[in-house]
Design an enzyme around this catalytic site. Structure first.
Site, PDB file in Angstrom:
ATOM      1  N   HIS A 290      -2.442   6.947   3.661  1.00 20.20           N
ATOM      2  CA  HIS A 290      -1.615   5.720   4.041  1.00 20.20           C
ATOM      3  C   HIS A 290      -0.350   6.127   3.472  1.00 20.20           C
ATOM      4  CE1 HIS A 290      -1.332   1.458   4.792  1.00 20.20           C
ATOM      5  NE2 HIS A 290      -0.769   1.765   5.577  1.00 20.20           N
TER       6      HIS A 290
ATOM      7  N   CYS B 236       0.606  -1.382   0.391  1.00 20.95           N
ATOM      8  CA  CYS B 236      -0.043  -0.333   0.110  1.00 20.95           C
ATOM      9  C   CYS B 236       0.917   1.723  -0.096  1.00 20.95           C
ATOM     10  CB  CYS B 236      -1.117  -0.051   0.635  1.00 20.95           C
ATOM     11  SG  CYS B 236      -2.426  -1.279   1.763  1.00 20.95           S
TER      12      CYS B 236
END
Length: 486
Positions: free
Chosen positions: A129, A79
């Protein structure tokens, strides 16, 4: 008479100088961008990709009128590394985000900043993120990397109680219901508001699904698959099949929910009549093994992990007949390519390739391989479960990887699409292996990548890791104090 003459002259000047408000023609106006980024959707999923299990009618229809970049690769399939490369146009060893839950330098030259400097309204909704201050922590505007409109959270996969922050307000909010639907609804409101303004806009809609937990989509979507026969990929071992089937039921339910909302966002573009001049992208940060090769999730160099969907709908440049591109689009290439399609000058800090003229059909791509890597195994693929550093290349036909001990994997993806036959050490392919190894070495030299053990890079960037060599994520407030759970 003299007064009338003066009035006539003033009116004439205004007319000739075109002081009257006028709309900019579509030929002159920079394109809008609506970029849908989903989490852990592998390239092999979706009806248009030949998946017999998927229910994705809207995305299938989108594929039929879009440019399908079918060799899109997540160069570091995790991610945070993907998102940092997407936002900076750089490789992980340059920006330093080669693990989850670390900060992308706030001084970085990012996609949001460049578009904002070139007259774009910028918006970001959903999973961020790349802040590294805790997954539920407040992110002040100084760390929004150029995005002005902000309804985001660092990271959550609690899709039915999904928190977020608005702009520079430190009070956490909660999306009503399933966050994919709520975030899409907010994106539609943004699109309708900005559609008729003179300034172009770039909007990112970053959805957490279909990343696990898999069984949390709304009930109507889960019911679609509860009795459906699930056809597994040939590389799912017999001992993993039962778990894979159950997992996939939930995975496809999330996908079906996403598909409905992609259709609604697309409809907003057509309703507001800005579809023609909008670059509408559907893609993912990385794939999901889902039992293939006996593994789950990502990080590994198998196709189910590294290959992602990449549909680009831009009628003004590509028409609506639907086409396929075989370029080897890697994550750092996305930002320069979008800037090129937008006629915005690319900053020198970017390392990716601008494929815009190739996609327009005005140039041919000379790129024959692209880099994949794992700098430091962590999280769901720690060393205790076989995780290890690797570097590799993907070509139009082959995937070749090397670990710290030497050649690791070589697959002929044309003859062996499920990557069941590792050709490393095969005497019949000795020359091929040597050639690919040489091409990998050349690419590493160009990237100044010495392929050191992962902990050397952890030390260089001063990351604090736990016993599994993972950066532990924490929840802190803006002042650096631990958040109290609600």
């Amino acid at each position: 008479m003299k007064v009338c003459k003066n009035i006539f002259l003033i009116c004439a000047v205004f007319f000739l100088c075109d002081f009257k408000p006028r709309s900019v023609s579509i030929a002159d106006k920079k394109p809008n961008i609506v970029y849908i980024l989903v989490d852990q959707w592998r390239a092999q999923a979706g009806g248009y990709a030949g998946d017999p299990n998927a229910h994705t009618p809207n995305i299938d229809r989108l594929a039929g009128v879009s440019l399908n970049v079918r060799n899109a690769v997540s160069g570091m399939p995790v991610c945070s590394p993907h998102r940092a490369s997407l936002m900076s146009g750089q490789y992980p060893l340059t920006h330093g985000v080669f693990m989850n839950d670390v900060l992308l330098d706030t001084n970085a030259v990012t996609l949001g900043k460049v578009y904002a400097q070139n007259g774009y309204d910028t918006g970001f909704i959903g999973k961020w993120h790349i802040d590294g201050h805790g997954r539920r922590s407040y992110i002040p505007a100084t760390r929004h990397q150029g995005f002005e409109y902000w309804k985001a959270l660092e990271c959550t996969h609690n899709y039915n109680h999904s928190e977020y922050y608005i702009g520079n307000d430190p009070e956490r909010k909660v999306w009503d219901g399933y966050d994919v639907t709520e975030q899409s609804s907010d994106a539609i409101t943004y699109i309708r508001k900005h559609a008729y303004q003179d300034e172009p806009f770039v909007l990112f809609v970053s959805m957490g699904a279909p990343h696990d937990p898999y069984q949390t989509a709304p009930e109507k979507y889960r019911k679609m698959f509860e009795d459906k026969k699930i056809i597994l990929r040939e590389n799912v071992p017999a001992g993993k099949r039962e778990k894979a089937i159950e997992t996939l039921r939930g995975y496809y339910a999330h996908m079906a929910a996403i598909d409905d909302n992609v259709g609604e966002i697309w409809k907003a573009l057509t309703d507001t009549k800005i579809e023609e001049n909008t670059i509408f992208v559907f893609t993912a940060d990385h794939g999901d093994l889902l039992g293939s090769h006996g593994w789950w999730n990502k990080q590994q160099p198998y196709n189910e992990s590294i290959r992602v969907p990449f549909l680009m709908h831009y009628p003004k440049a590509f028409g609506t007949k639907g086409s396929v591109s075989d370029i080897l689009l890697n994550t750092p290439d996305i930002m320069p390519t979008l800037l090129g399609l937008s006629n915005v000058a690319a900053p020198r800090s970017m390392e990716g390739i601008d494929y815009s003229e190739v996609l327009r059909g005005k140039q041919k791509s000379g790129v024959t391989e692209t880099l994949i890597s794992c700098v430091q195994p962590f999280g769901q693929w720690p060393r205790s479960r076989g995780g290890k550093e690797y570097r590799g290349i993907v070509t139009q036909r082959y995937t070749y990887t090397r670990d710290l001990n030497g050649p690791w994997q070589l697959f002929d993806n044309e003859k062996d699409p499920f990557q069941l036959n590792n050709l490393v050490g095969n005497s019949e392919h000795k020359g091929l292996q040597a050639s690919l190894d040489g091409r990998l070495s050349k690419l590493l030299r160009e990237r100044n990548d010495k392929f050191l053990p992962g902990l050397e890079y952890v030390k260089k960037w001063n990351y604090v890791i736990d016993e599994t060599e993972t950066v532990p994520y924490r929840d802190m407030n803006y002042e650096g104090k631990p958040l109290v759970e609600d």
